[in-house]
Design a protein around this motif. Sequence first.
Motif, PDB file in Angstrom:
ATOM      1  N   HIS A 171       0.763  -1.219   0.106  1.00  0.00           N
ATOM      2  CA  HIS A 171       0.063   0.051  -0.012  1.00  0.00           C
ATOM      3  C   HIS A 171       0.689   1.338  -0.222  1.00  0.00           C
ATOM      4  O   HIS A 171       1.918   1.296   0.586  1.00  0.00           O
ATOM      5  CB  HIS A 171      -0.821   0.043   1.248  1.00  0.00           C
ATOM      6  N   PHE A 172       0.273   1.932  -0.739  1.00  0.00           N
ATOM      7  CA  PHE A 172       1.239   3.315  -0.682  1.00  0.00           C
ATOM      8  C   PHE A 172       0.489   4.417   0.086  1.00  0.00           C
ATOM      9  O   PHE A 172      -0.557   4.169   0.644  1.00  0.00           O
ATOM     10  CB  PHE A 172       1.288   3.934  -2.317  1.00  0.00           C
ATOM     11  N   ARG A 173       1.340   5.700   0.423  1.00  0.00           N
ATOM     12  CA  ARG A 173       1.080   6.530   1.470  1.00  0.00           C
ATOM     13  C   ARG A 173      -0.280   6.942   1.194  1.00  0.00           C
ATOM     14  O   ARG A 173      -0.887   7.524   2.233  1.00  0.00           O
ATOM     15  CB  ARG A 173       2.054   7.407   1.777  1.00  0.00           C
TER      16      ARG A 173
ATOM     17  N   GLU B 185       8.034   7.002  -4.033  1.00  0.00           N
ATOM     18  CA  GLU B 185       8.226   6.078  -3.117  1.00  0.00           C
ATOM     19  C   GLU B 185       8.932   4.863  -3.528  1.00  0.00           C
ATOM     20  O   GLU B 185       9.158   3.917  -2.806  1.00  0.00           O
ATOM     21  CB  GLU B 185       6.712   5.605  -2.647  1.00  0.00           C
TER      22      GLU B 185
END
Length: 283
Positions: free
Chosen positions: A53-55, A129
Motif C-alpha cells: 500500500h502506498f501512502r 516511493e
Amino acid sequence: MASLSTLQTYHTLAGLFAPQFAVRSARRLMMRPRRLPPRDWEQPALAAAQRIHFRFGLSGLRWGKAGDPVVLMLHGWEGRPSQFGRFVAPLLAAGRQVIALEGPAHGQSPGDEANVVSFAYALMEVVPEIEKLEAVVGHSMGAGAVVYALGQGLNVDRVVLLGGPSSLRGVLHRFAGFVGLPQAAHARFLQEVEDYTGVPLDDLDGVRTAPRLRPAALIVHDRDDDTVPYGDGAALASAWPGAELYSTSRLGHWRILTDERVVQRVMAFLAPERVAPELPRAA
C-alpha cells in the motif's frame, strides 16, 4: 446493469432529444469500472505476490527482492496486476523487482471512478516511493496513462506499451459509438469528458506528446486488436524518436499479455543482458 441494446437505445434517443443527459450518462458509464475477479491462470502470480500500500491509499502487488531495480507495471481498464503474471518470473530471474499498481477504482485501490488522467496521476503519485525505478510497462489504458505521465515529467529509462491507444480522442469516439450516442452528440461527449478531467484532449494525444519523449520505448501492438486499433500503436511508434514497434498477429488485445514471443521480446528490451539474441519472430 441494463442490456447493451437497452443502453444503446437510450443513448441514441436521449442523444437526439436531450443530449446533455445522454453525454453525462455516457461519461459516467465509461468511468465506472467493474472490479472483475482474476482468472485461473493468474492465480500462481497472485500466490507469489506481496500486497503493498502506498501512502495516499493506492494498492498494488510486489514480486522480488527489495533493493533490486524496479519494473513498474500499470494494467488497463477493468484489469489487474496479476495479468502481468507471465512477465514476473523472467524479470525476477533477470535480477529485477516487479511492482504492479492497482489503478484508482480497481482492486484494493480507492474510488468508484477512473480514467486515463487519474491513472496517470496515480502513477506519478507512487513513483516517489519507489527506489531504483528502471522501467514502466503499461497495457491498454495503462499504456495511455504512461504516455501522459511521461509528458508531465515522469522520469524513467525504458518504457513498454502493450496495446495502448495513441489518443484519448479516438477512444472517446469509439466508446460514444459503442453506447449508441448519435454522431451529432459526439462533440458534446468529448467536451463533457474534457471538462470532467480538467485536461484538454490535445494534451492526451500521444502522437503530439511523443516527439518530445526521450525514454527508450518498445511498443507492442497486435494487428488483430479489436479494442485499440493497430494503427494507434503504429502512429505512436512513428512519432516517438527511437521507439521500436513490435507487431504481432492473431493475439488480439489480451493475449499479448500471455504470449511467449511477446514476453521474450519485452525481456530482450528490459533486460538485454539476460536474453539470448535469437528470438521467435512475430507472425
